[in-house]
Motif scaffolding. Structure first.
Motif, short mmCIF file in Angstrom:
data_model
loop_
_atom_site.label_atom_id
_atom_site.label_comp_id
_atom_site.label_asym_id
_atom_site.label_seq_id
_atom_site.Cartn_x
_atom_site.Cartn_y
_atom_site.Cartn_z
N HIS A 1 35.57 -6.07 32.90
CA HIS A 1 35.29 -4.92 33.53
C HIS A 1 36.34 -3.88 33.39
N SER A 2 37.45 -3.89 32.97
CA SER A 2 38.67 -3.23 32.78
C SER A 2 38.68 -2.66 31.55
N ALA A 3 37.87 -2.84 30.56
CA ALA A 3 37.93 -2.39 29.25
C ALA A 3 37.50 -0.91 29.33
N MET B 1 34.94 0.14 31.88
CA MET B 1 33.42 0.06 32.35
C MET B 1 33.20 -0.25 33.76
N SER B 2 34.19 -0.56 34.53
CA SER B 2 33.91 -0.90 36.09
C SER B 2 33.37 0.39 36.76
N SER B 3 33.57 1.74 36.15
CA SER B 3 33.46 2.85 36.83
C SER B 3 31.92 3.02 36.78
N LEU B 4 31.34 2.42 35.46
CA LEU B 4 29.78 2.53 35.55
C LEU B 4 29.03 1.70 36.59
N LEU B 5 29.68 0.85 37.05
CA LEU B 5 29.19 -0.06 37.87
C LEU B 5 28.94 0.61 39.36
#
Length: 301
Positions: free
Chosen positions: A243-245, A293-297
Motif C-alpha cells: 500500500h506504500s508503493a 497506492m493507499s491514497s487511492l483506497l
C-alpha cells in the motif's frame, strides 16, 4: 519556407506522410559523396533509405496509423506515428518495424534479377547489394531507435512492461554503439580504417542516449494512449503491491495488450483491496504520480 523544407514536404506528400525530414548528417554525407565524385553512390543511398522508410510508412498507414513525419538518417530513418499509439500494440509495432528491412531484402532480390538479365552492370549490382544489405542488417540490430530495437521492445513489453522494455532496448543500443566505435578504432590501428562504422556508432550512441533521457515522457504518452484506448477483449494481468508503493512504481510496469488488476497489500501481506487499471491511470493524469497506492483506497472510501 526554405527550398529544403519545401522539398521535404513534397517528398512527404508523395509518401503519404506529413513530412520527410532529412537529418543534417545525412545531408553532409550526401554532399561529401558528391564532392568526392561519388554522386551515383549518394543518389543510390538516398533512394534506398527513402524506400526503406516508405516500407514503414505504408505499413503504418495500412494498419490505420497517421504518419506525421519520416526522418531520414544515415543508417535508415524513423517514422513518427501520431500520438505514439503504435507502442500500444506490440504486434503492430513489430510489423511496422520489420517492413523497412523487408523492403531492403526485396531490393536485393530485384537487383539480382536485374543483374541476371543484364539490365545493370556488375559494379552497380555490387553497390546496390552492399547498401541494401548494410541498411537492412544494421537496422535489425536489437537497439532503439533501430527497427530491431522496436521488435525487441514489442517482444519484451508484454513481459516486463512498456517502460522497462524501452529502457532495455536503449541500453542495448548504447552497448552496440560502443562496440561499433571500439571496432572502428581497432580497425584504424590495424591499418584498415572504417570511418563509416565509427560515425554510425557515434550517431547511434547520441540518438540512444537522447531517447533514454526521454523515456519517462514516452511512458506518459503510452499510458495516456492506453487510458484512451477502447477496451476490447484483453488478457488480464495481475500485480500485487504494498500500500506504500508510489503510483509511479506501479504504472511503469503496465504492459500493452493487457488489462491490469492491482492487489493492494498491507504490511501484514494480506490483501486490503484491489484496483482496476483505469482507476490508477486516472490518478496519474490528475497529477498524483508520486502518491502512495493507499491514497487511492481513501478515494474509494
Amino acid at each position: 519556407m526554405s527550398v529544403v523544407s519545401r522539398a521535404e514536404v513534397a517528398i512527404g506528400q508523395a509518401l503519404g506522410v506529413g513530412r520527410v525530414r532529412v537529418h543534417p548528417l545525412f545531408l553532409a554525407l550526401m554532399v561529401g559523396a558528391s564532392f568526392a565524385g561519388m554522386l551515383k553512390t549518394a543518389v543510390l543511398l538516398f533512394t534506398f533509405v527513402l524506400l526503406h522508410e516508405f516500407g514503414h510508412a505504408v505499413t503504418a498507414r495500412v494498419l490505420g496509423y497517421e504518419v506525421e513525419e519520416v526522418s531520414l538518417l544515415p543508417f535508415g530513418g524513423v517514422a513518427k506515428v501520431s500520438y505514439a499509439r503504435l507502442g500500444f500494440s506490440p504486434r503492430e509495432e513489430a510489423m511496422v518495424a520489420i517492413a523497412g528491412p523487408f523492403v531492403n531484402l526485396l531490393l536485393c532480390i530485384a537487383c539480382s534479377l536485374l543483374s541476371a538479365v543484364g539490365a545493370i552492370d556488375g559494379d552497380t549490382y555490387q553497390m546496390c547489394m552492399q547498401m541494401n544489405s548494410w541498411i537492412g542488417i544494421f537496422n535489425l540490430l536489437p537497439g532503439l531507435p533501430l527497427d530491431g530495437g522496436r521488435i525487441l521492445r514489442a517482444a519484451r513489453s508484454r513481459q516486463i512492461g512498456y517502460e522497462r522494455a524501452t529502457l532495455e532496448a536503449y541500453n542495448v543500443a548504447l552497448a552496440l554503439a560502443i562496440l561499433l566505435m571500439f571496432t572502428g578504432v581497432l580497425a584504424l590501428f590495424t591499418g584498415h580504417p572504417h570511418l563509416g562504422m565509427m560515425l554510425l556508432g557515434l550517431f547511434l550512441f547520441a540518438t540512444a542516449w537522447r531517447g533514454k533521457k526521454d523515456v519517462r515522457s514516452e511512458t506518459m504518452r503510452f499510458l495516456d494512449a492506453k487510458r484512451q484506448q477502447p477496451k476490447a477483449v484483453l488478457p488480464m494481468y495481475t500485480l500485487a503491491v504494498l500500500h506504500s508503493a508510489p503510483i509511479r512504481d506501479v504504472v511503469v510496469q503496465f504492459a500493452p495488450d493487457r488489462y491490469h488488476i492491482v492487489y493492494i497489500l498491507g504490511n501484514d501481506g494480506l490483501v486490503q483491496a484491489l484496483l482496476e487499471e483505469i482507476e490508477i491511470l486516472d490518478a496519474v493524469f490528475e497529477g498524483r504520480w508520486l502518491e502512495p497506492m493507499s491514497s487511492l483506497l481513501l478515494d474509494a472510501n
